[in-house]
Design a protein around this motif. Structure first.
Motif, PDB file in Angstrom:
ATOM      1  N   ASP A  20      35.581  68.217  77.035  1.00 35.11           N
ATOM      2  CA  ASP A  20      34.542  67.540  76.260  1.00 35.11           C
ATOM      3  C   ASP A  20      34.261  66.146  76.805  1.00 35.11           C
ATOM      4  O   ASP A  20      33.101  65.717  76.894  1.00 35.11           O
ATOM      5  CB  ASP A  20      34.949  67.449  74.787  1.00 35.11           C
ATOM      6  CG  ASP A  20      34.878  68.785  74.066  1.00 35.11           C
ATOM      7  OD1 ASP A  20      34.336  69.749  74.649  1.00 35.11           O
ATOM      8  OD2 ASP A  20      35.375  68.871  72.920  1.00 35.11           O
ATOM      9  N   ALA A  21      35.323  65.415  77.162  1.00 32.16           N
ATOM     10  CA  ALA A  21      35.139  64.063  77.704  1.00 32.16           C
ATOM     11  C   ALA A  21      34.434  64.107  79.053  1.00 32.16           C
ATOM     12  O   ALA A  21      33.544  63.291  79.335  1.00 32.16           O
ATOM     13  CB  ALA A  21      36.491  63.366  77.832  1.00 32.16           C
ATOM     14  N   ALA A  24      30.776  64.832  78.477  1.00 32.35           N
ATOM     15  CA  ALA A  24      30.083  63.686  77.898  1.00 32.35           C
ATOM     16  C   ALA A  24      29.835  62.595  78.931  1.00 32.35           C
ATOM     17  O   ALA A  24      28.753  61.997  78.980  1.00 32.35           O
ATOM     18  CB  ALA A  24      30.899  63.123  76.733  1.00 32.35           C
ATOM     19  N   GLU A  25      30.820  62.330  79.784  1.00 31.49           N
ATOM     20  CA  GLU A  25      30.698  61.235  80.744  1.00 31.49           C
ATOM     21  C   GLU A  25      29.833  61.595  81.951  1.00 31.49           C
ATOM     22  O   GLU A  25      29.374  60.705  82.665  1.00 31.49           O
ATOM     23  CB  GLU A  25      32.089  60.797  81.217  1.00 31.49           C
ATOM     24  CG  GLU A  25      32.939  60.156  80.138  1.00 31.49           C
ATOM     25  CD  GLU A  25      32.363  58.860  79.622  1.00 31.49           C
ATOM     26  OE1 GLU A  25      31.650  58.168  80.386  1.00 31.49           O
ATOM     27  OE2 GLU A  25      32.605  58.527  78.438  1.00 31.49           O
ATOM     28  N   THR A 101      46.198  61.247  83.029  1.00 32.67           N
ATOM     29  CA  THR A 101      45.792  60.606  81.779  1.00 32.67           C
ATOM     30  C   THR A 101      46.974  59.893  81.115  1.00 32.67           C
ATOM     31  O   THR A 101      47.222  60.023  79.916  1.00 32.67           O
ATOM     32  CB  THR A 101      45.197  61.644  80.807  1.00 32.67           C
ATOM     33  OG1 THR A 101      46.210  62.617  80.491  1.00 32.67           O
ATOM     34  CG2 THR A 101      43.991  62.334  81.402  1.00 32.67           C
ATOM     35  N   ARG A 126      45.847  53.476  77.362  1.00 32.30           N
ATOM     36  CA  ARG A 126      45.432  54.611  76.520  1.00 32.30           C
ATOM     37  C   ARG A 126      46.159  54.626  75.186  1.00 32.30           C
ATOM     38  O   ARG A 126      45.607  55.018  74.159  1.00 32.30           O
ATOM     39  CB  ARG A 126      45.692  55.922  77.264  1.00 32.30           C
ATOM     40  CG  ARG A 126      47.183  56.206  77.444  1.00 32.30           C
ATOM     41  CD  ARG A 126      47.489  57.592  77.941  1.00 32.30           C
ATOM     42  NE  ARG A 126      48.924  57.864  77.776  1.00 32.30           N
ATOM     43  CZ  ARG A 126      49.453  59.057  77.657  1.00 32.30           C
ATOM     44  NH1 ARG A 126      48.675  60.113  77.689  1.00 32.30           N
ATOM     45  NH2 ARG A 126      50.744  59.227  77.512  1.00 32.30           N
ATOM     46  N   ALA A 323      42.600  61.287  72.857  1.00 34.25           N
ATOM     47  CA  ALA A 323      41.164  61.168  73.128  1.00 34.25           C
ATOM     48  C   ALA A 323      40.872  60.028  74.089  1.00 34.25           C
ATOM     49  O   ALA A 323      40.037  60.149  74.994  1.00 34.25           O
ATOM     50  CB  ALA A 323      40.405  60.961  71.813  1.00 34.25           C
ATOM     51  N   ASN A 324      41.544  58.884  73.910  1.00 37.17           N
ATOM     52  CA  ASN A 324      41.368  57.755  74.825  1.00 37.17           C
ATOM     53  C   ASN A 324      41.724  58.146  76.248  1.00 37.17           C
ATOM     54  O   ASN A 324      41.032  57.786  77.208  1.00 37.17           O
ATOM     55  CB  ASN A 324      42.250  56.582  74.401  1.00 37.17           C
ATOM     56  CG  ASN A 324      41.788  55.903  73.132  1.00 37.17           C
ATOM     57  OD1 ASN A 324      40.645  56.068  72.717  1.00 37.17           O
ATOM     58  ND2 ASN A 324      42.677  55.158  72.508  1.00 37.17           N
ATOM     59  N   ARG A 327      39.067  60.253  77.831  1.00 36.08           N
ATOM     60  CA  ARG A 327      37.841  59.485  78.075  1.00 36.08           C
ATOM     61  C   ARG A 327      37.987  58.536  79.274  1.00 36.08           C
ATOM     62  O   ARG A 327      37.089  58.429  80.105  1.00 36.08           O
ATOM     63  CB  ARG A 327      37.484  58.696  76.812  1.00 36.08           C
ATOM     64  CG  ARG A 327      36.159  57.975  76.866  1.00 36.08           C
ATOM     65  CD  ARG A 327      35.708  57.564  75.482  1.00 36.08           C
ATOM     66  NE  ARG A 327      36.767  56.913  74.714  1.00 36.08           N
ATOM     67  CZ  ARG A 327      37.352  57.441  73.640  1.00 36.08           C
ATOM     68  NH1 ARG A 327      36.988  58.632  73.201  1.00 36.08           N
ATOM     69  NH2 ARG A 327      38.289  56.786  72.994  1.00 36.08           N
ATOM     70  N   ALA A 330      37.904  60.645  82.378  1.00 33.46           N
ATOM     71  CA  ALA A 330      36.568  61.207  82.610  1.00 33.46           C
ATOM     72  C   ALA A 330      35.610  60.178  83.190  1.00 33.46           C
ATOM     73  O   ALA A 330      34.725  60.511  83.991  1.00 33.46           O
ATOM     74  CB  ALA A 330      36.016  61.773  81.302  1.00 33.46           C
ATOM     75  N   ARG A 331      35.771  58.930  82.815  1.00 32.11           N
ATOM     76  CA  ARG A 331      34.887  57.890  83.348  1.00 32.11           C
ATOM     77  C   ARG A 331      35.089  57.695  84.844  1.00 32.11           C
ATOM     78  O   ARG A 331      34.123  57.465  85.572  1.00 32.11           O
ATOM     79  CB  ARG A 331      35.114  56.580  82.589  1.00 32.11           C
ATOM     80  CG  ARG A 331      34.530  56.618  81.177  1.00 32.11           C
ATOM     81  CD  ARG A 331      34.927  55.419  80.357  1.00 32.11           C
ATOM     82  NE  ARG A 331      34.343  55.507  79.024  1.00 32.11           N
ATOM     83  CZ  ARG A 331      34.739  54.769  77.981  1.00 32.11           C
ATOM     84  NH1 ARG A 331      35.724  53.893  78.124  1.00 32.11           N
ATOM     85  NH2 ARG A 331      34.145  54.913  76.812  1.00 32.11           N
TER      86      ARG A 331
END
Length: 357
Positions: A20-21, A24-25, A101, A126, A323-324, A327, A330-331
């Motif tokens: 999902d991340a 989105a990114e 991560t 994170r 989640a952090n 994300r 993913a960035r």
């Protein structure tokens, strides 16, 4: 052109969070058109099964053979615990980016990755909020003896004797707390303690000044911190310089009746000396989330010493942390796909990766 991505999640940083991340990114937006990503997924057994050493890397989950098979044709891997070893790299010729991560890529062989042209990214900060909150929770638990009194009461014992003056703890309001290390976690702990009315001392040789903690904390030497603080909380990174930095002499230098807390790394502290000090009464209590050996051996004194509170290395365990982590990783994946410099690259000398200026 389709880019194959392996999401190698586990039972904390779930594959659905990673996917999902990433979607989105890399979606349509200011950075350009949406990436055409093809996902493969692998679920690793951590934390249902403890992490361990895999070949030459530490704190990993899964096997080399699993990763070699799952990485076939993959340019990008996003994971928390998958190992990245020399053997895996030799058998993953398409791999160009490996995103861990976690706060540090301890499960990746950085030298081998650099040699194979694979950039390794990580996710600093994170779990900073979660770890800071857990630290505060352990401080309060130790000061007010919450775990012990809970066990007594559920065991049918109403321990009114805990109200004796010599058995009660201090209040944080007006108390003095010393933080050894003041990075992302330490700074959050300092602000929370100050909000509760505590005087905050900080020792961190890497700080030039307090910055946004000016007026909130006081920068002191380690010797002064140990002498003045009623509670000492460790927040330093694990390095050769910090290994064993708090031993028997440092604990002896702490005021009688003080408390020590460690939610950072087990290598920072001499736990035998800490248990000795609690048993002798020199320390009022101790609270630990990290240990020199994990899982803690069944016969360890840490499990039987009165007034020692332990939690199983879960200070960073929150839904927001997972989640952090997804994300942040993913960035950097999105930056890689756009040909931009990576923000959290652990091996910036790797060939073919744009460098930040």
């Amino acid at each position: 052109m389709t880019t194959r991505v392996l999401a190698a999640g586990d039972h904390f940083v779930l594959n659905r969070l990673l996917v999902d991340a990433l979607r989105a990114e890399t979606a349509d937006g200011p950075g350009g058109p949406a990436a055409d990503l093809e996902f493969a997924e692998l679920t690793l057994p951590w934390p249902v099964e403890p992490f361990g050493r895999v070949a030459e890397v530490d704190e990993a989950s899964g096997t080399e053979d699993q990763l070699i098979e799952a990485l076939r044709g993959a340019e990008i891997c996003v994971t928390q615990m998958a190992p990245l070893t020399r053997r895996i790299l030799e058998n993953a010729p398409d791999l160009r980016l490996f995103c861990v991560t976690r706060g540090g890529p301890v499960n990746a062989n950085l030298d081998a990755a650099t040699e194979h042209g694979v950039a390794v990214c990580y996710a600093p900060g994170r779990n900073a909020d979660a770890t800071a909150e857990h630290t505060l929770g352990l401080i309060l638990a130790a000061v007010r003896r919450i775990p012990q009194t809970h066990v007594d009461l559920t065991g049918g014992r109403w321990r009114g004797d805990y109200y004796r003056y010599d058995d009660v703890g201090i209040e944080l309001l007006g108390g003095t707390v010393g933080l050894v290390g003041c990075g992302a976690v330490g700074r959050r702990v300092a602000r929370a303690l100050a909000a509760l009315g505590a005087r905050v001392l900080v020792h961190d040789p890497y700080l030039d000044g307090l910055g946004d903690l000016a007026g909130i904390a006081e920068l002191v030497t380690l010797e002064e911190l140990l002498a003045r603080a009623q509670i000492v909380s460790l927040h330093a990174r694990a390095t050769p310089q910090t290994t064993g930095m708090i031993g028997a002499p440092e604990i002896a230098a702490m005021a009688a009746g003080s408390i020590i807390v460690n939610c950072a790394r087990g290598s920072l502290l001499d736990y035998e000396a800490a248990c000795d000090a609690v048993e002798s009464g020199h320390l009022f209590a101790a609270a630990f989330d990290v240990f020199p050996e994990e899982p803690v051996p069944a016969g360890s004194r840490l499990l039987t010493t009165p007034n020692v509170i332990v939690t199983p290395h879960l200070a960073g365990a929150s839904k927001q942390t997972a989640a952090n982590a997804a994300r942040i990783a993913a960035r950097d994946v999105a930056r890689h796909l756009r040909g931009e410099p990576l923000v959290h690259c652990a091996n910036p000398d790797v060939r073919g990766v744009p460098q930040r200026r």
